[in-house]
Design an enzyme around this catalytic site. Structure first.
Site, PDB file in Angstrom:
ATOM      1  N   ASN A  77      90.274  62.459  35.165  1.00  0.00           N
ATOM      2  CA  ASN A  77      90.729  61.981  37.213  1.00  0.00           C
ATOM      3  C   ASN A  77      92.479  61.864  36.596  1.00  0.00           C
ATOM      4  O   ASN A  77      93.048  61.339  36.073  1.00  0.00           O
ATOM      5  CB  ASN A  77      89.589  61.407  37.619  1.00  0.00           C
ATOM      6  N   GLU A 105      94.287  59.037  39.588  1.00  0.00           N
ATOM      7  CA  GLU A 105      94.304  58.065  40.320  1.00  0.00           C
ATOM      8  C   GLU A 105      95.668  58.283  41.350  1.00  0.00           C
ATOM      9  O   GLU A 105      96.646  58.994  41.078  1.00  0.00           O
ATOM     10  CB  GLU A 105      93.775  56.591  40.457  1.00  0.00           C
ATOM     11  N   CYS A 163      88.781  63.598  41.616  1.00  0.00           N
ATOM     12  CA  CYS A 163      88.454  63.438  39.604  1.00  0.00           C
ATOM     13  C   CYS A 163      88.287  64.882  39.000  1.00  0.00           C
ATOM     14  O   CYS A 163      89.308  65.608  39.229  1.00  0.00           O
ATOM     15  CB  CYS A 163      87.023  64.084  40.662  1.00  0.00           C
ATOM     16  N   GLU A 204      86.293  66.861  37.372  1.00  0.00           N
ATOM     17  CA  GLU A 204      85.681  68.059  37.865  1.00  0.00           C
ATOM     18  C   GLU A 204      86.468  69.203  38.509  1.00  0.00           C
ATOM     19  O   GLU A 204      86.751  70.084  38.828  1.00  0.00           O
ATOM     20  CB  GLU A 204      84.399  67.798  38.651  1.00  0.00           C
ATOM     21  N   CYS A 232      82.040  66.314  44.450  1.00  0.00           N
ATOM     22  CA  CYS A 232      82.951  67.792  43.073  1.00  0.00           C
ATOM     23  C   CYS A 232      81.277  69.135  42.582  1.00  0.00           C
ATOM     24  O   CYS A 232      81.392  69.765  42.988  1.00  0.00           O
ATOM     25  CB  CYS A 232      83.140  66.681  41.233  1.00  0.00           C
TER      26      CYS A 232
HETATM   27  N1  THU Z   1      84.950  60.247  38.439  1.00  0.00           N
HETATM   28  C1  THU Z   1      86.040  61.864  38.700  1.00  0.00           C
HETATM   29  O1  THU Z   1      86.176  61.591  37.997  1.00  0.00           O
HETATM   30  N2  THU Z   1      84.740  62.206  38.868  1.00  0.00           N
HETATM   31  C2  THU Z   1      83.177  62.091  38.709  1.00  0.00           C
HETATM   32  O2  THU Z   1      82.553  62.696  39.266  1.00  0.00           O
HETATM   33  C3  THU Z   1      82.646  60.451  39.117  1.00  0.00           C
HETATM   34  C4  THU Z   1      84.772  59.690  39.856  1.00  0.00           C
HETATM   35  C5  THU Z   1      86.735  59.577  38.889  1.00  0.00           C
HETATM   36  C6  THU Z   1      87.183  59.183  40.520  1.00  0.00           C
HETATM   37  C7  THU Z   1      87.901  57.720  39.705  1.00  0.00           C
HETATM   38  O3  THU Z   1      89.366  57.883  39.433  1.00  0.00           O
HETATM   39  C8  THU Z   1      86.896  57.229  39.107  1.00  0.00           C
HETATM   40  O4  THU Z   1      86.094  58.103  38.287  1.00  0.00           O
HETATM   41  C9  THU Z   1      86.011  56.389  39.572  1.00  0.00           C
HETATM   42  O5  THU Z   1      85.906  56.872  40.323  1.00  0.00           O
END
Ligand code: THU
Length: 159
Positions: free
Chosen positions: A61, A63, A72, A74, A114
């Site tokens: 992920n 941000e 995310c 995925e 995702c």
């Molecule tokens: N996140 C993911 O990378 N994958 C998911 O399926 C759920 C959420 C990340 C997004 C964000 O950076 C952090 O987790 C908190 O939501």
């Protein structure tokens, strides 16, 4: 009135019960949490794709100070594969997540966006994507992403 049930078969493996390919993919997803850029949520997610060639592609992920910009793990992996391994079949995806430096317990599944991204790839390639969700309590596995996305939305729905 008609009624029907929707069910999904989920197998829960211990680390020792995984075959070597799945164990390697889980390890790659766990490792990928280390490349997470998550200064806002402090939630580190790693994803690893097994391509038909055997290659493993990772994502984590990423941000942003403008929160909705984040991507995310995925989709980071999936879109990289789309851009760099066009039309190659994705055989499996493993996902692992760390909260406060510890891998999560229970089941941490992919978010709705995702799931939608994954289901489109599965549908397009006409081959199931095996889903492996790592947790400290076990590895939850379904034979396809479709198992966790009932009533999926496809382009055909618009015709
Ligand atoms: N996140 C993911 O990378 N994958 C998911 O399926 C759920 C959420 C990340 C997004 C964000 O950076 C952090 O987790 C908190 O939501």
């Amino acid at each position: 009135m008609k009624e029907y049930e929707i069910s999904a078969c989920v197998k829960v493996f211990t680390q020792e019960e995984l075959d070597s390919a799945d164990a390697e993919l889980i390890e790659a997803a766990k490792q990928a949490t280390e490349t997470s850029y998550s200064p806002y949520s402090h939630f580190q997610v790693g994803a690893a794709l097994r391509m038909e060639s055997g290659e493993i592609i990772i994502g984590s992920n990423q941000e942003n100070a403008s929160y909705p910009v984040a991507c995310c793990a995925e989709r980071t992996a999936l879109f990289w594969a789309g851009a760099n391994r066009k039309d190659e079949v994705v055989k499996a995806i493993a996902i692992a997540a760390k909260s406060k430096g510890e891998f999560t317990s229970g089941v941490t599944g992919p978010c709705g966006i995702c799931r939608q991204a994954l289901i489109e790839v599965e549908h397009r390639q006409k081959r199931p994507i095996r889903l492996l969700l790592y947790s400290r309590d076990g590895i939850h596995v379904t034979s396809s992403v479709g198992c966790i996305v009932p009533f999926s939305f496809y382009s055909e729905n618009m015709m």
